[in-house]
Write a protein that holds these residues in place. Sequence first.
Motif, PDB file in Angstrom:
ATOM      1  N   MET A  32      62.809  29.325  35.071  1.00 28.38           N
ATOM      2  CA  MET A  32      62.490  28.391  36.145  1.00 28.38           C
ATOM      3  C   MET A  32      61.079  28.612  36.696  1.00 28.38           C
ATOM      4  SD  MET A  32      65.142  26.516  36.325  1.00 28.38           S
ATOM      5  CE  MET A  32      64.921  25.655  37.855  1.00 28.38           C
ATOM      6  N   ARG A  33      60.417  29.678  36.292  1.00 26.51           N
ATOM      7  CA  ARG A  33      59.085  30.012  36.804  1.00 26.51           C
ATOM      8  C   ARG A  33      58.019  29.748  35.751  1.00 26.51           C
ATOM      9  NH1 ARG A  33      59.043  33.935  41.418  1.00 26.51           N
ATOM     10  NH2 ARG A  33      56.864  33.785  40.887  1.00 26.51           N
ATOM     11  N   THR A  34      56.779  29.645  36.194  1.00 24.29           N
ATOM     12  CA  THR A  34      55.636  29.391  35.331  1.00 24.29           C
ATOM     13  C   THR A  34      54.588  30.472  35.540  1.00 24.29           C
ATOM     14  OG1 THR A  34      56.049  27.024  35.530  1.00 24.29           O
ATOM     15  CG2 THR A  34      53.884  27.676  34.727  1.00 24.29           C
ATOM     16  N   ILE A  35      53.925  30.844  34.469  1.00 20.92           N
ATOM     17  CA  ILE A  35      52.837  31.819  34.517  1.00 20.92           C
ATOM     18  C   ILE A  35      51.529  31.066  34.271  1.00 20.92           C
ATOM     19  CG2 ILE A  35      51.816  33.826  33.400  1.00 20.92           C
ATOM     20  CD1 ILE A  35      54.648  34.659  32.621  1.00 20.92           C
ATOM     21  N   PHE A  36      50.534  31.331  35.115  1.00 19.11           N
ATOM     22  CA  PHE A  36      49.222  30.709  35.003  1.00 19.11           C
ATOM     23  C   PHE A  36      48.217  31.778  34.594  1.00 19.11           C
ATOM     24  CE2 PHE A  36      51.674  28.684  38.334  1.00 19.11           C
ATOM     25  CZ  PHE A  36      51.661  27.356  37.945  1.00 19.11           C
ATOM     26  N   VAL A  37      47.404  31.488  33.588  1.00 16.68           N
ATOM     27  CA  VAL A  37      46.363  32.419  33.157  1.00 16.68           C
ATOM     28  C   VAL A  37      45.018  31.785  33.490  1.00 16.68           C
ATOM     29  CG1 VAL A  37      45.356  33.682  31.227  1.00 16.68           C
ATOM     30  CG2 VAL A  37      47.831  33.303  31.316  1.00 16.68           C
ATOM     31  N   PHE A  38      44.246  32.468  34.322  1.00 12.19           N
ATOM     32  CA  PHE A  38      42.929  32.000  34.734  1.00 12.19           C
ATOM     33  C   PHE A  38      41.850  32.779  33.998  1.00 12.19           C
ATOM     34  CE2 PHE A  38      45.329  30.257  38.170  1.00 12.19           C
ATOM     35  CZ  PHE A  38      44.589  29.192  38.643  1.00 12.19           C
ATOM     36  N   ALA A  39      40.742  32.129  33.721  1.00 17.69           N
ATOM     37  CA  ALA A  39      39.589  32.800  33.120  1.00 17.69           C
ATOM     38  C   ALA A  39      38.991  33.753  34.148  1.00 17.69           C
ATOM     39  CB  ALA A  39      38.550  31.777  32.682  1.00 17.69           C
ATOM     40  N   ALA A  40      38.657  34.951  33.725  1.00 22.08           N
ATOM     41  CA  ALA A  40      38.073  35.957  34.615  1.00 22.08           C
ATOM     42  C   ALA A  40      36.574  35.705  34.703  1.00 22.08           C
ATOM     43  CB  ALA A  40      38.368  37.354  34.109  1.00 22.08           C
ATOM     44  N   GLU A  41      36.185  34.786  35.587  1.00 19.89           N
ATOM     45  CA  GLU A  41      34.783  34.410  35.741  1.00 19.89           C
ATOM     46  C   GLU A  41      34.496  34.082  37.199  1.00 19.89           C
ATOM     47  OE1 GLU A  41      34.629  31.138  33.031  1.00 19.89           O
ATOM     48  OE2 GLU A  41      35.647  29.793  34.410  1.00 19.89           O
ATOM     49  N   ASN A  42      33.235  34.027  37.546  1.00 17.64           N
ATOM     50  CA  ASN A  42      32.774  33.628  38.885  1.00 17.64           C
ATOM     51  C   ASN A  42      33.412  34.439  40.009  1.00 17.64           C
ATOM     52  OD1 ASN A  42      31.256  31.639  37.625  1.00 17.64           O
ATOM     53  ND2 ASN A  42      32.877  30.127  37.823  1.00 17.64           N
ATOM     54  N   ASN A  43      33.531  35.745  39.815  1.00 16.19           N
ATOM     55  CA  ASN A  43      34.065  36.650  40.841  1.00 16.19           C
ATOM     56  C   ASN A  43      35.447  36.227  41.322  1.00 16.19           C
ATOM     57  OD1 ASN A  43      31.746  38.208  40.737  1.00 16.19           O
ATOM     58  ND2 ASN A  43      30.721  36.953  42.259  1.00 16.19           N
ATOM     59  N   ILE A  44      36.338  35.902  40.396  1.00 12.46           N
ATOM     60  CA  ILE A  44      37.696  35.508  40.751  1.00 12.46           C
ATOM     61  C   ILE A  44      38.448  36.675  41.398  1.00 12.46           C
ATOM     62  CG2 ILE A  44      38.710  36.033  38.498  1.00 12.46           C
ATOM     63  CD1 ILE A  44      40.435  33.491  38.872  1.00 12.46           C
ATOM     64  N   GLU A  45      38.052  37.912  41.078  1.00 15.44           N
ATOM     65  CA  GLU A  45      38.693  39.075  41.683  1.00 15.44           C
ATOM     66  C   GLU A  45      38.519  39.073  43.200  1.00 15.44           C
ATOM     67  OE1 GLU A  45      36.523  39.355  39.115  1.00 15.44           O
ATOM     68  OE2 GLU A  45      37.739  40.106  37.460  1.00 15.44           O
ATOM     69  N   GLU A  46      37.329  38.666  43.664  1.00 14.31           N
ATOM     70  CA  GLU A  46      37.081  38.596  45.106  1.00 14.31           C
ATOM     71  C   GLU A  46      37.942  37.512  45.751  1.00 14.31           C
ATOM     72  OE1 GLU A  46      33.011  38.241  46.190  1.00 14.31           O
ATOM     73  OE2 GLU A  46      32.401  39.913  44.921  1.00 14.31           O
ATOM     74  N   ALA A  47      38.072  36.378  45.100  1.00 16.39           N
ATOM     75  CA  ALA A  47      38.901  35.294  45.638  1.00 16.39           C
ATOM     76  C   ALA A  47      40.354  35.740  45.726  1.00 16.39           C
ATOM     77  CB  ALA A  47      38.776  34.053  44.766  1.00 16.39           C
ATOM     78  N   LEU A  48      40.812  36.513  44.767  1.00 19.39           N
ATOM     79  CA  LEU A  48      42.187  37.005  44.798  1.00 19.39           C
ATOM     80  C   LEU A  48      42.386  38.056  45.876  1.00 19.39           C
ATOM     81  CD1 LEU A  48      42.994  37.175  41.011  1.00 19.39           C
ATOM     82  CD2 LEU A  48      44.010  35.663  42.712  1.00 19.39           C
ATOM     83  N   SER A  49      41.362  38.852  46.153  1.00 15.93           N
ATOM     84  CA  SER A  49      41.501  39.849  47.215  1.00 15.93           C
ATOM     85  C   SER A  49      41.633  39.173  48.572  1.00 15.93           C
ATOM     86  CB  SER A  49      40.329  40.824  47.207  1.00 15.93           C
ATOM     87  OG  SER A  49      39.136  40.168  47.581  1.00 15.93           O
ATOM     88  N   PHE A  50      40.977  38.026  48.769  1.00 14.98           N
ATOM     89  CA  PHE A  50      41.129  37.278  50.013  1.00 14.98           C
ATOM     90  C   PHE A  50      42.517  36.654  50.102  1.00 14.98           C
ATOM     91  CE2 PHE A  50      36.394  36.965  49.742  1.00 14.98           C
ATOM     92  CZ  PHE A  50      36.154  37.761  50.853  1.00 14.98           C
ATOM     93  N   GLN A  51      43.104  36.280  48.979  1.00 18.95           N
ATOM     94  CA  GLN A  51      44.437  35.684  48.962  1.00 18.95           C
ATOM     95  C   GLN A  51      45.490  36.696  49.402  1.00 18.95           C
ATOM     96  OE1 GLN A  51      45.587  32.597  48.191  1.00 18.95           O
ATOM     97  NE2 GLN A  51      43.496  31.900  48.102  1.00 18.95           N
ATOM     98  N   SER A  52      45.284  37.970  49.099  1.00 22.33           N
ATOM     99  CA  SER A  52      46.296  38.967  49.409  1.00 22.33           C
ATOM    100  C   SER A  52      46.223  39.476  50.841  1.00 22.33           C
ATOM    101  CB  SER A  52      46.163  40.150  48.440  1.00 22.33           C
ATOM    102  OG  SER A  52      44.923  40.797  48.630  1.00 22.33           O
ATOM    103  N   GLU A  53      45.177  39.106  51.581  1.00 23.79           N
ATOM    104  CA  GLU A  53      45.092  39.526  52.977  1.00 23.79           C
ATOM    105  C   GLU A  53      46.145  38.810  53.810  1.00 23.79           C
ATOM    106  OE1 GLU A  53      41.180  38.799  54.386  1.00 23.79           O
ATOM    107  OE2 GLU A  53      40.271  40.261  53.047  1.00 23.79           O
ATOM    108  N   HIS A  54      46.675  39.522  54.794  1.00 26.36           N
ATOM    109  CA  HIS A  54      47.680  38.951  55.677  1.00 26.36           C
ATOM    110  C   HIS A  54      46.991  38.043  56.720  1.00 26.36           C
ATOM    111  CE1 HIS A  54      51.281  38.595  58.050  1.00 26.36           C
ATOM    112  NE2 HIS A  54      50.597  38.957  59.117  1.00 26.36           N
TER     113      HIS A  54
END
Length: 67
Positions: free
Chosen positions: A40-62
């Motif tokens: 019932m779930r889907t997995i999304f694979v994103f290209a590791a480009e344009n500092n996506i790691e920083e965008a993900l770190s902001f997503q995990s902030e409370h």
Amino acid sequence: MIYTDEQKKGIIIYSGKVANELLRQGYRITRVMPDKKNKMRTIFVFAAENNIEEALSFQSEHIELFS
């Protein structure tokens, strides 16, 4: 953070909300797959480009909604 391989070419995202936010910010999906453990779930694979790691770190902030 879960990468697709040792060269860190792709990042695996399990949350649809996070995937939508990354798409809104202009990041690129390279692959969409069903989850093998939960069909019932889907997995999304994103290209590791344009500092996506920083965008993900902001997503995990409370975020406090009712402050």
